[in-house]
Design an enzyme around this catalytic site. Structure first.
Site, PDB file in Angstrom:
ATOM      1  N   TYR A 151      43.963  29.021  67.698  1.00  0.00           N
ATOM      2  CA  TYR A 151      43.989  27.930  66.711  1.00  0.00           C
ATOM      3  C   TYR A 151      45.172  27.001  66.996  1.00  0.00           C
ATOM      4  O   TYR A 151      44.994  25.791  67.163  1.00  0.00           O
ATOM      5  CB  TYR A 151      44.093  28.534  65.314  1.00  0.00           C
ATOM      6  CG  TYR A 151      44.055  27.524  64.184  1.00  0.00           C
ATOM      7  CD1 TYR A 151      42.878  26.854  63.866  1.00  0.00           C
ATOM      8  CD2 TYR A 151      45.193  27.260  63.422  1.00  0.00           C
ATOM      9  CE1 TYR A 151      42.833  25.940  62.815  1.00  0.00           C
ATOM     10  CE2 TYR A 151      45.152  26.355  62.372  1.00  0.00           C
ATOM     11  CZ  TYR A 151      43.972  25.693  62.068  1.00  0.00           C
ATOM     12  OH  TYR A 151      43.940  24.791  61.036  1.00  0.00           O
ATOM     13  N   SER A 195      43.122  31.747  47.846  1.00  0.00           N
ATOM     14  CA  SER A 195      41.803  32.307  47.517  1.00  0.00           C
ATOM     15  C   SER A 195      41.889  33.827  47.368  1.00  0.00           C
ATOM     16  O   SER A 195      41.289  34.413  46.465  1.00  0.00           O
ATOM     17  CB  SER A 195      40.770  31.929  48.582  1.00  0.00           C
ATOM     18  OG  SER A 195      41.307  32.035  49.862  1.00  0.00           O
ATOM     19  N   ASN A 196      42.658  34.473  48.261  1.00  0.00           N
ATOM     20  CA  ASN A 196      42.838  35.929  48.186  1.00  0.00           C
ATOM     21  C   ASN A 196      43.383  36.370  46.836  1.00  0.00           C
ATOM     22  O   ASN A 196      42.819  37.230  46.169  1.00  0.00           O
ATOM     23  CB  ASN A 196      43.882  36.332  49.229  1.00  0.00           C
ATOM     24  CG  ASN A 196      43.317  37.236  50.277  1.00  0.00           C
ATOM     25  OD1 ASN A 196      42.114  37.439  50.346  1.00  0.00           O
ATOM     26  ND2 ASN A 196      44.194  37.787  51.084  1.00  0.00           N
ATOM     27  N   GLY A 213      57.099  39.689  50.357  1.00  0.00           N
ATOM     28  CA  GLY A 213      56.672  38.571  49.514  1.00  0.00           C
ATOM     29  C   GLY A 213      57.732  37.487  49.391  1.00  0.00           C
ATOM     30  O   GLY A 213      57.630  36.596  48.546  1.00  0.00           O
TER      31      GLY A 213
HETATM   32  N1  LIG Z   1      42.774  23.733  54.382  1.00  0.00           N
HETATM   33  C1  LIG Z   1      43.960  23.747  54.933  1.00  0.00           C
HETATM   34  O1  LIG Z   1      44.928  24.209  54.307  1.00  0.00           O
HETATM   35  C2  LIG Z   1      44.191  23.160  56.298  1.00  0.00           C
HETATM   36  C3  LIG Z   1      45.503  23.165  56.811  1.00  0.00           C
HETATM   37  C4  LIG Z   1      45.717  22.641  58.075  1.00  0.00           C
HETATM   38  C5  LIG Z   1      44.687  22.073  58.797  1.00  0.00           C
HETATM   39  N2  LIG Z   1      43.434  22.082  58.271  1.00  0.00           N
HETATM   40  C6  LIG Z   1      42.362  21.519  59.104  1.00  0.00           C
HETATM   41  O2  LIG Z   1      41.453  20.775  58.315  1.00  0.00           O
HETATM   42  C7  LIG Z   1      40.125  20.956  58.804  1.00  0.00           C
HETATM   43  C8  LIG Z   1      39.218  21.414  57.682  1.00  0.00           C
HETATM   44  O3  LIG Z   1      39.703  22.658  57.182  1.00  0.00           O
HETATM   45  P1  LIG Z   1      39.057  23.390  55.919  1.00  0.00           P
HETATM   46  O4  LIG Z   1      40.144  24.059  55.204  1.00  0.00           O
HETATM   47  O5  LIG Z   1      38.177  22.459  55.214  1.00  0.00           O
HETATM   48  O6  LIG Z   1      38.223  24.540  56.648  1.00  0.00           O
HETATM   49  P2  LIG Z   1      36.677  24.911  56.526  1.00  0.00           P
HETATM   50  O7  LIG Z   1      36.482  26.127  57.356  1.00  0.00           O
HETATM   51  O8  LIG Z   1      36.274  24.966  55.094  1.00  0.00           O
HETATM   52  O9  LIG Z   1      35.969  23.660  57.192  1.00  0.00           O
HETATM   53  C9  LIG Z   1      35.766  23.536  58.576  1.00  0.00           C
HETATM   54  C10 LIG Z   1      34.345  23.072  58.794  1.00  0.00           C
HETATM   55  O10 LIG Z   1      34.125  22.899  60.199  1.00  0.00           O
HETATM   56  C11 LIG Z   1      32.857  23.463  60.517  1.00  0.00           C
HETATM   57  N3  LIG Z   1      32.868  23.834  61.928  1.00  0.00           N
HETATM   58  C12 LIG Z   1      33.558  24.832  62.521  1.00  0.00           C
HETATM   59  N4  LIG Z   1      33.303  24.860  63.832  1.00  0.00           N
HETATM   60  C13 LIG Z   1      32.419  23.854  64.086  1.00  0.00           C
HETATM   61  C14 LIG Z   1      31.770  23.373  65.235  1.00  0.00           C
HETATM   62  N5  LIG Z   1      31.973  23.930  66.443  1.00  0.00           N
HETATM   63  N6  LIG Z   1      30.919  22.318  65.111  1.00  0.00           N
HETATM   64  C15 LIG Z   1      30.685  21.743  63.904  1.00  0.00           C
HETATM   65  N7  LIG Z   1      31.277  22.170  62.781  1.00  0.00           N
HETATM   66  C16 LIG Z   1      32.139  23.202  62.865  1.00  0.00           C
HETATM   67  C17 LIG Z   1      32.708  24.636  59.582  1.00  0.00           C
HETATM   68  O11 LIG Z   1      31.371  25.074  59.418  1.00  0.00           O
HETATM   69  C18 LIG Z   1      33.318  24.080  58.296  1.00  0.00           C
HETATM   70  O12 LIG Z   1      32.360  23.442  57.500  1.00  0.00           O
HETATM   71  C19 LIG Z   1      40.211  21.930  59.972  1.00  0.00           C
HETATM   72  O13 LIG Z   1      40.231  21.210  61.177  1.00  0.00           O
HETATM   73  C20 LIG Z   1      41.523  22.614  59.750  1.00  0.00           C
HETATM   74  O14 LIG Z   1      42.102  23.056  60.958  1.00  0.00           O
HETATM   75  C21 LIG Z   1      43.159  22.628  57.039  1.00  0.00           C
END
Ligand SMILES: NC(=O)c1ccc[n+]([C@@H]2O[C@H](COP(=O)([O-])OP(=O)(O)OC[C@H]3O[C@@H](n4cnc5c(N)ncnc54)[C@H](O)[C@@H]3O)[C@@H](O)[C@H]2O)c1
Length: 320
Positions: A151, A195-196, A213
């Site tokens: 990642y 969520s956990n 913690g």
């Molecule tokens: N939520 C956070 O706290 C957070 C923090 C840092 C970065 N991000 C980044 O934000 C983005 C969204 O995160 P999120 O929390 O909504 O996660 P999430 O897992 O809910 O959403 C990711 C989405 O990407 C889709 N996906 C995964 N692989 C794929 C592929 N190969 N082709 C097409 N779709 C694909 C999944 O099905 C999912 O719907 C990600 O890139 C993540 O790295 C999120």
């Protein structure tokens, strides 16, 4: 070629069935845009988009971003990537491919369309940081061969690709480094701390804390984060980022657990477990750049954002 016959934008959101993506889709539609949502539904769900099924300006395409995509749009938000350790470690090679091949495919599309493209990068590019809080000019402390590397390094390589397309092809890019974000539509079994804790509290199970913690995290409510992403996309062409987006208010895991117990009224106990490898001790964004370049700062305090989040998880729990 991007359309020229009306002023409405058509916006592509990859990962649009996920937690952040589905909120972004809602906001883009509310602004009057057309939205094309692309997702392979690996961690995302059609449930997050049910309310949009008959929306006249919404279109869903089931597609894996590691394969080329041919659509006509005016802007691209590239969010597709599993984001929680449980999900991105499930198939680490696929995770790196999603970040790297996905970035190449979406950048290639943006280059063909001459449109701007935003990358959802992450605070994980800082690894286990030696600098607190993290500013965008800190290059990070990342293990290239650990279990989180698929990642962290995938996202770092995606940033490299964005900046090389910008330098080499003159592409207009925007890179957001997103810190922990929470809110309704998070995956209930993604193993992320918010969520956990909430699901454990609702089920009356012990709340698991890793280590003692005392490690801290900062938590940004989803509405604030989406506002930051949209401001970044609308920023002047010369502003590329990377820019941190997150809430700098820091909480220890113990404080978060206690807050969740208080707000859910749960009688769960707190259980302590060994720390997993490469778990950062502290993570907090410096958001001065977002404030000065985007006029952005988070508005929703943790206690306020936890309320709708707990209500969401309570509905998921009741339906299970
Ligand atoms: N939520 C956070 O706290 C957070 C923090 C840092 C970065 N991000 C980044 O934000 C983005 C969204 O995160 P999120 O929390 O909504 O996660 P999430 O897992 O809910 O959403 C990711 C989405 O990407 C889709 N996906 C995964 N692989 C794929 C592929 N190969 N082709 C097409 N779709 C694909 C999944 O099905 C999912 O719907 C990600 O890139 C993540 O790295 C999120």
């Amino acid at each position: 070629m991007a359309r020229i016959y009306d002023s409405q934008r058509r916006v592509l959101v990859t990962g649009g069935a996920g937690f952040l993506g589905s909120h972004l889709v809602d906001r883009l539609l509310a602004q009057g845009n057309e939205v094309v949502c692309v997702d392979n539904l690996f961690t995302g769900s059609k449930r997050n988009l049910y309310h949009l099924v008959s929306h006249p300006r919404f279109e869903f395409i089931r597609h894996d971003v590691t394969f080329p995509l041919y659509v006509e749009v005016d802007e691209i938000y590239n969010l597709a990537c599993p984001a929680s350790p449980i999900h991105y470690q499930h198939d680490p090679v696929a995770t790196t491919k999603t970040s790297v091949h996905g970035a190449i495919n979406m950048l290639g599309l943006a280059k063909r369309l001459k449109c701007k493209i935003l990358q959802a990068s992450t605070s994980e590019v800082y690894g286990d940081p030696d600098v607190h809080p993290q500013t965008e000019d800190y290059w990070g402390n990342v293990n290239p061969i650990g279990t989180r590397s698929c990642y962290d390094e995938g996202k770092r390589c995606a940033e490299t690709l964005f900046f090389d397309y910008h330098r080499q092809h003159g592409l207009e890019i925007k890179v957001a480094r997103i810190f922990n974000t929470y809110g309704p539509r998070m995956h209930p079994a993604d193993g992320r701390v918010v969520s956990n804790f909430i699901m454990q509290a609702l089920r009356g199970e012990p709340i698991t804390i890793y280590g003692e913690g005392q490690q801290t995290r900062s938590f940004c409510y989803v509405d604030d984060l989406i506002d930051g992403l949209m401001r970044l996309m609308a920023s002047p062409a010369e502003f590329t980022g990377p820019v941190n987006l997150g809430n700098p208010a820091e909480f220890t895991m113990r404080q978060l657990a206690e807050k969740v117990l208080e707000m859910t009224g749960s009688k769960s106990e707190i259980a302590f477990r060994p720390l997993p490898p490469d778990d950062p001790k502290q993570r907090r964004p410096d958001i001065k750049l977002a404030a000065s370049a985007l006029g952005w700062a988070p508005n929703v305090p943790l206690a306020e954002g936890l309320r709708p989040t707990i209500d969401y998880f309570a509905s998921v729990h009741a339906a299970a």
